[in-house]
Design a protein around this motif. Structure first.
Motif, PDB file in Angstrom:
ATOM      1  N   ALA A  44      12.251   2.448   9.293  1.00  8.77           N
ATOM      2  CA  ALA A  44      12.203   2.027   7.894  1.00  8.77           C
ATOM      3  C   ALA A  44      11.735   3.123   6.947  1.00  8.77           C
ATOM      4  O   ALA A  44      12.079   3.110   5.765  1.00  8.77           O
ATOM      5  CB  ALA A  44      11.276   0.814   7.753  1.00  8.77           C
ATOM      6  N   ARG A  45      10.972   4.094   7.481  1.00  7.72           N
ATOM      7  CA  ARG A  45      10.260   5.028   6.604  1.00  7.72           C
ATOM      8  C   ARG A  45      11.172   5.779   5.636  1.00  7.72           C
ATOM      9  O   ARG A  45      10.880   5.868   4.443  1.00  7.72           O
ATOM     10  CB  ARG A  45       9.443   6.010   7.438  1.00  7.72           C
ATOM     11  N   ASP A  46      12.310   6.313   6.145  1.00  2.00           N
ATOM     12  CA  ASP A  46      13.180   7.118   5.281  1.00  2.00           C
ATOM     13  C   ASP A  46      13.689   6.328   4.083  1.00  2.00           C
ATOM     14  O   ASP A  46      13.693   6.820   2.956  1.00  2.00           O
ATOM     15  CB  ASP A  46      14.380   7.640   6.078  1.00  2.00           C
ATOM     16  N   GLY A  47      14.094   5.083   4.355  1.00  3.49           N
ATOM     17  CA  GLY A  47      14.616   4.250   3.281  1.00  3.49           C
ATOM     18  C   GLY A  47      13.559   3.979   2.224  1.00  3.49           C
ATOM     19  O   GLY A  47      13.835   4.001   1.023  1.00  3.49           O
ATOM     20  N   LEU A  48      12.329   3.728   2.672  1.00  3.69           N
ATOM     21  CA  LEU A  48      11.244   3.449   1.724  1.00  3.69           C
ATOM     22  C   LEU A  48      10.969   4.693   0.886  1.00  3.69           C
ATOM     23  O   LEU A  48      10.765   4.607  -0.333  1.00  3.69           O
ATOM     24  CB  LEU A  48       9.991   2.991   2.472  1.00  3.69           C
ATOM     25  N   ALA A  49      10.996   5.855   1.547  1.00  5.46           N
ATOM     26  CA  ALA A  49      10.753   7.123   0.833  1.00  5.46           C
ATOM     27  C   ALA A  49      11.848   7.370  -0.205  1.00  5.46           C
ATOM     28  O   ALA A  49      11.576   7.731  -1.339  1.00  5.46           O
ATOM     29  CB  ALA A  49      10.705   8.280   1.828  1.00  5.46           C
ATOM     30  N   ARG A  50      13.094   7.123   0.216  1.00  3.39           N
ATOM     31  CA  ARG A  50      14.226   7.396  -0.662  1.00  3.39           C
ATOM     32  C   ARG A  50      14.187   6.515  -1.916  1.00  3.39           C
ATOM     33  O   ARG A  50      14.698   6.861  -2.956  1.00  3.39           O
ATOM     34  CB  ARG A  50      15.523   7.162   0.111  1.00  3.39           C
ATOM     35  N   HIS A  51      13.577   5.338  -1.773  1.00  5.11           N
ATOM     36  CA  HIS A  51      13.541   4.429  -2.919  1.00  5.11           C
ATOM     37  C   HIS A  51      12.208   4.451  -3.655  1.00  5.11           C
ATOM     38  O   HIS A  51      11.861   3.507  -4.357  1.00  5.11           O
ATOM     39  CB  HIS A  51      13.934   3.022  -2.480  1.00  5.11           C
ATOM     40  N   GLY A  52      11.467   5.528  -3.462  1.00  2.97           N
ATOM     41  CA  GLY A  52      10.355   5.796  -4.361  1.00  2.97           C
ATOM     42  C   GLY A  52       8.969   5.364  -3.918  1.00  2.97           C
ATOM     43  O   GLY A  52       8.028   5.453  -4.706  1.00  2.97           O
ATOM     44  N   ALA A  53       8.819   4.902  -2.650  1.00  3.46           N
ATOM     45  CA  ALA A  53       7.478   4.499  -2.213  1.00  3.46           C
ATOM     46  C   ALA A  53       6.578   5.726  -2.159  1.00  3.46           C
ATOM     47  O   ALA A  53       6.893   6.707  -1.488  1.00  3.46           O
ATOM     48  CB  ALA A  53       7.545   3.831  -0.837  1.00  3.46           C
ATOM     49  N   THR A  54       5.456   5.701  -2.875  1.00  2.00           N
ATOM     50  CA  THR A  54       4.550   6.849  -2.864  1.00  2.00           C
ATOM     51  C   THR A  54       3.536   6.733  -1.735  1.00  2.00           C
ATOM     52  O   THR A  54       2.877   7.690  -1.379  1.00  2.00           O
ATOM     53  CB  THR A  54       3.792   6.974  -4.200  1.00  2.00           C
ATOM     54  N   ALA A  55       3.406   5.535  -1.179  1.00  2.00           N
ATOM     55  CA  ALA A  55       2.548   5.342  -0.007  1.00  2.00           C
ATOM     56  C   ALA A  55       3.091   4.147   0.766  1.00  2.00           C
ATOM     57  O   ALA A  55       3.757   3.285   0.194  1.00  2.00           O
ATOM     58  CB  ALA A  55       1.095   5.073  -0.429  1.00  2.00           C
ATOM     59  N   VAL A  56       2.842   4.157   2.066  1.00  2.00           N
ATOM     60  CA  VAL A  56       3.200   3.008   2.896  1.00  2.00           C
ATOM     61  C   VAL A  56       1.939   2.564   3.635  1.00  2.00           C
ATOM     62  O   VAL A  56       1.382   3.324   4.437  1.00  2.00           O
ATOM     63  CB  VAL A  56       4.304   3.358   3.934  1.00  2.00           C
ATOM     64  N   TYR A  57       1.468   1.383   3.326  1.00  2.00           N
ATOM     65  CA  TYR A  57       0.372   0.804   4.088  1.00  2.00           C
ATOM     66  C   TYR A  57       0.998   0.071   5.267  1.00  2.00           C
ATOM     67  O   TYR A  57       1.852  -0.795   5.077  1.00  2.00           O
ATOM     68  CB  TYR A  57      -0.431  -0.173   3.232  1.00  2.00           C
ATOM     69  N   ALA A  58       0.606   0.444   6.473  1.00  2.00           N
ATOM     70  CA  ALA A  58       1.313  -0.063   7.638  1.00  2.00           C
ATOM     71  C   ALA A  58       0.407  -0.820   8.591  1.00  2.00           C
ATOM     72  O   ALA A  58      -0.636  -0.321   9.002  1.00  2.00           O
ATOM     73  CB  ALA A  58       1.980   1.102   8.366  1.00  2.00           C
ATOM     74  N   GLY A  59       0.811  -2.022   8.921  1.00  2.00           N
ATOM     75  CA  GLY A  59       0.174  -2.796   9.978  1.00  2.00           C
ATOM     76  C   GLY A  59       1.153  -2.846  11.133  1.00  2.00           C
ATOM     77  O   GLY A  59       2.104  -3.617  11.091  1.00  2.00           O
ATOM     78  N   THR A  60       0.976  -1.970  12.110  1.00  2.00           N
ATOM     79  CA  THR A  60       1.922  -1.934  13.223  1.00  2.00           C
ATOM     80  C   THR A  60       1.153  -1.962  14.535  1.00  2.00           C
ATOM     81  O   THR A  60      -0.015  -1.598  14.588  1.00  2.00           O
ATOM     82  CB  THR A  60       2.788  -0.656  13.199  1.00  2.00           C
TER      83      THR A  60
END
Ligand SMILES: Cc1cc2nc3c(=O)[nH]c(=O)nc-3n(C[C@H](O)[C@H](O)[C@H](O)COP(=O)(O)OP(=O)(O)OC[C@H]3O[C@@H](n4cnc5c(N)ncnc54)[C@H](O)[C@@H]3O)c2cc1C
Ligand SMILES: Nc1ncnc2c1ncn2[C@@H]1O[C@H](COP(=O)(O)O)[C@@H](O)[C@H]1O
Lengths: 317, 261
Positions: A44-60
């Motif tokens: 998922a990370r690339d797509g989130l980056a491409r659409h402008g996410a400046t941070a990803v808080y992740a519960g994995t």
């Protein structure tokens, strides 16, 4: 700029388009910050980056799953505690609303569901009463939570390099012992979900026989669309009820809605009249569906639909 | 087992609904009202559960005095009694206020399981069941299309895009049910007569220990800024197919013009 949290709607890291719609909107309000829960972050990370996410808080990992409202609400809460967002966006899907409502209840915040627009002052627009009335509303208490209807905002790419922030282990939720024990998949031909699809092709009683839904499915596949159905078709047992569009079914607002052999009763219109573009194929020139259609074909669906499918396939191919 | 089912009074689905220009809340007095249709499925599921495991079914409704008709309607299907929360200060409550009030009543009633409808036809927000589970600090199983009880474990089938999930939890817990989970029974004449004398307990906010300022229009977490009728859609172009399906080409031109193909 304040953060705007966006709960990522995904299946095993396969991100749903509504997430990108929310990230695009969030960028006009502040810093889009994605909250990702469950498996598949790498995908998922690339797509989130491409659409402008400046941070990803992740519960994995252990204990995190995006299938239940509780770990989702817990992740949103943990992310909100750190990011102090101006607003929280979730998708207006059963899972998104469940997570958002739990978060808002826990924090004493307010939430508006099924929003189709949001301005810079965080005033949201909702279509109510089957699309007959437009309401603008705001949250008075705490950080506003908005459940966003799919297809409400255009997707814009705005590449960013998000920092991934690990939320650690899920919080203790002693009282909530609910768990998913099994997932049963009944194939659906890989079509999008009717409530979220950009294009919906719906069939009604005019199809005359359940086997004729194949015509609707073929057109839907040519357009990359979801399949919907009128209540008459569902009640007759021609198509499963989760596809029903209308007052007692799903409310859809796709870019394009194609009504095939549907008269356009008020209860059906209540579920689709906010679609951006509507086209109808019906043999009765006086069918009420034509009064709300941008393009209508008066004709026999058994003649028109196969030809249309051919045309679409040829022009797309 | 003590089974509680929440029912809401809503405007008739076929009725013209409008907002009160004064306080911008739904004008509930100007239209015919009915029991929220999905709640009929919840009542039916509650009755089936009682038939299986024994116990009693209690109806819970928050709504103005006139919502008593909805309470009686629910009772006519077969539940044993009802609790009706009404208080003038509740007018204009948001989903979270409603859930807060329902949770306070539920704590007094002490059921083993709470059944809700998945959404109401007037608000359609589906927020109440999730918020209610949260206030109760109970597990909440949302969107059941099938429900079974196995000892102390409650298991539901929850619809997904591609099929269903099995979700389970131990009680006390809350379940919201979707339309189609069962076939709600029609109240019999006997049931309608019996409903008239079934016990209905009235609770006010004072009974529940809730400050009137926390709920209703005063305590609502959201507010309507303004509203307007949506401009009616205009009919666009219409073409008549000559009988051979060739109008499909014109429709395809239209779709191409709008970049759908
Ligand atoms: C409380 C309530 C809730 C309801 N909720 C819903 C809801 O959620 N969704 C919903 O859809 N309905 C709902 N309804 C039902 C609604 O009132 C209509 O009965 C229903 O939408 C009709 O479905 P239809 O258009 O498929 O069938 P019909 O009204 O029978 O229309 C069939 C159409 O097909 C056309 N046709 C027939 N043959 C051909 C052909 N060969 N080529 C082209 N056209 C052809 C006919 O001209 C006709 O217009 C509800 C009703 C009530 C009372
Ligand atoms: N005022 C109320 N009284 C009792 N139950 C309610 C009330 N409001 C909502 N509910 C329950 O919550 C469900 C979902 O409603 P909503 O969140 O309004 O879409 C309904 O089907 C009811 O079971």
């Amino acid at each position: 700029m304040p953060a705007v949290l966006v709960l990522v709607e995904h299946e095993g890291g396969n991100t749903k388009k509504v997430t990108y719609e929310m990230l695009s909107k969030a960028r006009s309000l502040g810093e889009p910050v994605a909250v990702f829960v469950g498996d598949g972050l790498d995908a998922a990370r690339d797509g989130l980056a491409r659409h402008g996410a400046t941070a990803v808080y992740a519960g994995t990992g252990e204990g995190w799953s995006n299938q239940l409202g509780e770990p989702l609400a817990g992740a949103l809460e943990a992310a909100a505690d750190r990011a102090q967002p101006a607003a929280v966006l979730v998708a207006s899907t059963p899972g998104g609303k469940d997570a958002g409502a739990r978060l808002a209840a826990r924090k004493g915040w307010g939430m508006l569901a099924d929003i189709v627009d949001l301005d810079g002052d965080l005033v949201a627009t909702q279509n109510v009463f089957g699309g007959a009335t437009t309401v603008r509303a705001r949250v008075r208490t705490g950080t506003p939570v908005f459940a966003v209807k799919p297809n409400s905002f255009p997707v814009e790419e705005a590449p960013a390099e998000p920092e991934v922030v690990d939320l650690g282990a899920p919080g203790e939720r002693g009282y909530d012992n609910s768990r998913v024990t099994d997932q049963v998949v009944q194939e659906q031909g890989g079509r999008p979900d009717v409530a979220e699809a950009e294009i919906v092709v719906s069939g009604g009683r005019g199809l005359q026989d359940p086997s004729n839904f194949a015509l609707v499915e073929a057109l839907a596949d040519a357009l990359g669309a979801a399949v919907g159905a009128s209540r008459a078709a569902v009640d007759a047992g021609w198509y499963p009820h989760q596809h029903q569009v209308g007052q007692t079914g799903k409310t859809v607002s796709p870019q394009l809605y194609v009504a095939v052999g549907i008269s356009g009763a008020i209860q059906h219109r209540a579920g689709m009249q906010t679609s951006k573009t509507i086209v109808a194929i019906n043999k009765d020139a006086d069918a009420p569906i034509f009064a709300i259609s941008d393009f209508g074909v008066v004709g026999d669906l058994f003649k028109v639909v196969p030809r249309l499918t051919e045309e679409v396939t040829r022009r797309r191919g | 087992m003590k089974i509680l089912v929440t029912v809401k009074r809503v405007p008739d689905t076929a009725a013209e609904k409008r907002l009160d220009p004064g306080d911008k809340t739904l004008d509930r007095e100007s239209v015919e009202t009915i029991m929220n249709p999905v709640d009929e499925y919840a009542v039916e599921e509650a009755l089936r559960l009682k038939e299986k495991v024994g116990g009693e079914v209690v109806v819970l409704c928050m709504g103005p005095a006139s919502a008593l008709a909805t309470v009686r309607k629910a009772l006519s299907m077969g539940p044993d009694g009802a609790v009706h929360v009404h208080d003038d200060a509740l007018h204009g409550s948001c989903a979270f206020n409603t859930a807060k009030v329902l949770s306070a009543a539920i704590r007094l009633i002490e059921p083993d399981i709470v059944l809700c409808g998945s959404e109401s036809t007037d608000a359609r927000t589906s927020l109440v069941p999730s918020a209610l589970a949260e206030y109760l600090r109970w597990p909440g199983l949302i969107g059941a299309k099938q429900l079974e009880v196995d000892g102390s474990t409650v298991r539901i089938q929850r619809e997904t895009e591609t099929g269903h999930d099995l979700v389970e939890a131990e009680g006390p817990l809350l379940v919201s049910v979707v339309k189609g989970i069962n076939e709600p029974r029609y109240p019999s004449f006997k049931g309608i007569m019996a409903a008239k004398s079934k016990p209905v307990t009235d609770y006010t906010l004072a009974d529940l220990g809730i400050d009137p300022g926390e709920v209703g229009t005063a305590g609502a977490t959201t507010e309507v800024v303004d509203f307007a009728p949506r401009p009616p859609r205009q009919a666009g172009q219409q073409v008549k197919d000559p009988g051979d399906g060739s109008a499909a080409a014109e429709l395809a031109d239209f779709l191409a013009g709008h970049k759908f193909i």
